[in-house]
Write an enzyme that holds these catalytic residues in place. Sequence first.
Site, PDB file in Angstrom:
ATOM      1  N   ASN A 100     -30.673  -6.076 -19.492  1.00 54.37           N
ATOM      2  CA  ASN A 100     -30.339  -4.761 -18.954  1.00 54.37           C
ATOM      3  C   ASN A 100     -30.130  -3.831 -20.147  1.00 54.37           C
ATOM      4  OD1 ASN A 100     -29.278  -2.499 -17.754  1.00 54.37           O
ATOM      5  ND2 ASN A 100     -27.349  -3.452 -17.115  1.00 54.37           N
ATOM      6  N   LYS A 135     -29.645  -0.722 -20.130  1.00 54.88           N
ATOM      7  CA  LYS A 135     -28.766   0.419 -19.825  1.00 54.88           C
ATOM      8  C   LYS A 135     -29.401   1.718 -20.384  1.00 54.88           C
ATOM      9  CE  LYS A 135     -24.953  -2.783 -19.838  1.00 54.88           C
ATOM     10  NZ  LYS A 135     -23.525  -2.970 -19.897  1.00 54.88           N
ATOM     11  N   HIS A 186     -25.088  -2.427  -9.994  1.00 55.30           N
ATOM     12  CA  HIS A 186     -24.382  -2.752 -11.251  1.00 55.30           C
ATOM     13  C   HIS A 186     -22.994  -2.099 -11.213  1.00 55.30           C
ATOM     14  CE1 HIS A 186     -23.322  -2.979 -15.478  1.00 55.30           C
ATOM     15  NE2 HIS A 186     -24.252  -3.920 -15.594  1.00 55.30           N
ATOM     16  N   GLU A 210     -21.309  -0.637 -13.372  1.00 57.71           N
ATOM     17  CA  GLU A 210     -21.200   0.677 -14.020  1.00 57.71           C
ATOM     18  C   GLU A 210     -21.610   1.774 -13.043  1.00 57.71           C
ATOM     19  OE1 GLU A 210     -23.452  -0.140 -17.594  1.00 57.71           O
ATOM     20  OE2 GLU A 210     -21.844  -1.445 -18.297  1.00 57.71           O
ATOM     21  N   GLU A 217     -21.217 -10.715 -12.094  1.00 54.71           N
ATOM     22  CA  GLU A 217     -20.813 -10.077 -13.340  1.00 54.71           C
ATOM     23  C   GLU A 217     -19.356  -9.623 -13.245  1.00 54.71           C
ATOM     24  OE1 GLU A 217     -24.430  -8.536 -15.685  1.00 54.71           O
ATOM     25  OE2 GLU A 217     -23.684  -6.920 -14.424  1.00 54.71           O
ATOM     26  N   GLY A 236     -19.603  -6.423 -21.754  1.00 55.10           N
ATOM     27  CA  GLY A 236     -19.504  -5.711 -23.025  1.00 55.10           C
ATOM     28  C   GLY A 236     -18.190  -5.919 -23.763  1.00 55.10           C
ATOM     29  N   SER A 273     -21.205 -10.575 -21.325  1.00 53.35           N
ATOM     30  CA  SER A 273     -21.041 -11.098 -22.693  1.00 53.35           C
ATOM     31  C   SER A 273     -21.780 -12.401 -22.951  1.00 53.35           C
ATOM     32  CB  SER A 273     -19.547 -11.243 -23.022  1.00 53.35           C
ATOM     33  OG  SER A 273     -18.919  -9.975 -23.017  1.00 53.35           O
TER      34      SER A 273
HETATM   35  C1  PEP Z   1     -24.419  -5.997 -18.080  1.00 53.04           C
HETATM   36  O1  PEP Z   1     -24.020  -4.863 -18.227  1.00 53.04           O
HETATM   37  O2  PEP Z   1     -25.141  -6.279 -17.114  1.00 53.04           O
HETATM   38  C2  PEP Z   1     -24.016  -7.005 -19.052  1.00 53.04           C
HETATM   39  C3  PEP Z   1     -24.048  -8.247 -18.681  1.00 53.04           C
HETATM   40  O3  PEP Z   1     -23.611  -6.550 -20.301  1.00 53.04           O
HETATM   41  P1  PEP Z   1     -23.168  -7.441 -21.552  1.00 53.04           P
HETATM   42  O4  PEP Z   1     -24.111  -8.608 -21.667  1.00 53.04           O
HETATM   43  O5  PEP Z   1     -23.293  -6.507 -22.724  1.00 53.04           O
HETATM   44  O6  PEP Z   1     -21.761  -7.886 -21.311  1.00 53.04           O
END
Ligand code: PEP
Length: 249
Positions: free
Chosen positions: A10, A12, A93, A95, A164, A170, A209
Amino acid sequence: MALRKLVAGNWKMHGLSADLEEIRTIAEASRAYPTVDVALCVPAILIERAARAVPGFAIGGQDVHQAEKGAHTGCTSALMLLDSGASLTIVGHSERREAQRENDGEVKAKAESALGVGLTVILCVGESLEVRERGAAVATVIAQLDASIPHESTEEAELAVAYEPIWAIGTGKIPTVGEIAEMHSAIREQLVHRYGAAGNQVRILYGGSVKASNAGEIFSIADVNGALVGGASLKAADFIPIVAAAALV
Ligand code: PEP
């Protein structure tokens, strides 16, 4: 039979023309792992150029509008994603659920709209730290899943669910192996409850992460059928070792 692993990046709000070279590198290096499905979900405006740059490699969007067309300034329909060369899209997602206040009903409509034109859908669910700390993570995520997943899963419809935890995105923090196992097992149970045997074919990805150093352990957990990767998907040097870890399981 074990499900093929899906490792999706992703990107973003990252990615300019200059980054097409990195996408080419990732697509090329992924070919060494034919047992793993690999995809990159890039900003909508980059989809067409990315898809042209890497024919045969899966390029996706990060969101889709639920309507077919109409007065929705700034939005992208499922057909537009497909027309640009996308073969999949993320929906729901955290976000977007937070910043754009998307609710479960909208996420479900988005998923149905994308599946309706033949896109694979990665539907995200996950709990906040506050919910995890008060012991309500599983109940919250299952309620969110139940309200967000499409009515029916057909053989053609390619649905994946990404668990998630918001507090792991992040941050470098990840749930314990036991916590991931418990959540993925609960999600699988709910998918079978909703879709019958077809629920066993829906891939459940872990996201939050994921990096080369923890991917192997995460992929070895039952009912973890891949990963949704944010930060570590931007560079081939970080992303490809995660794909390699998926190929080993
Ligand atoms: C995400 O935003 O879908 C995600 C998993 O981010 P990260 O791997 O940076 O934690």
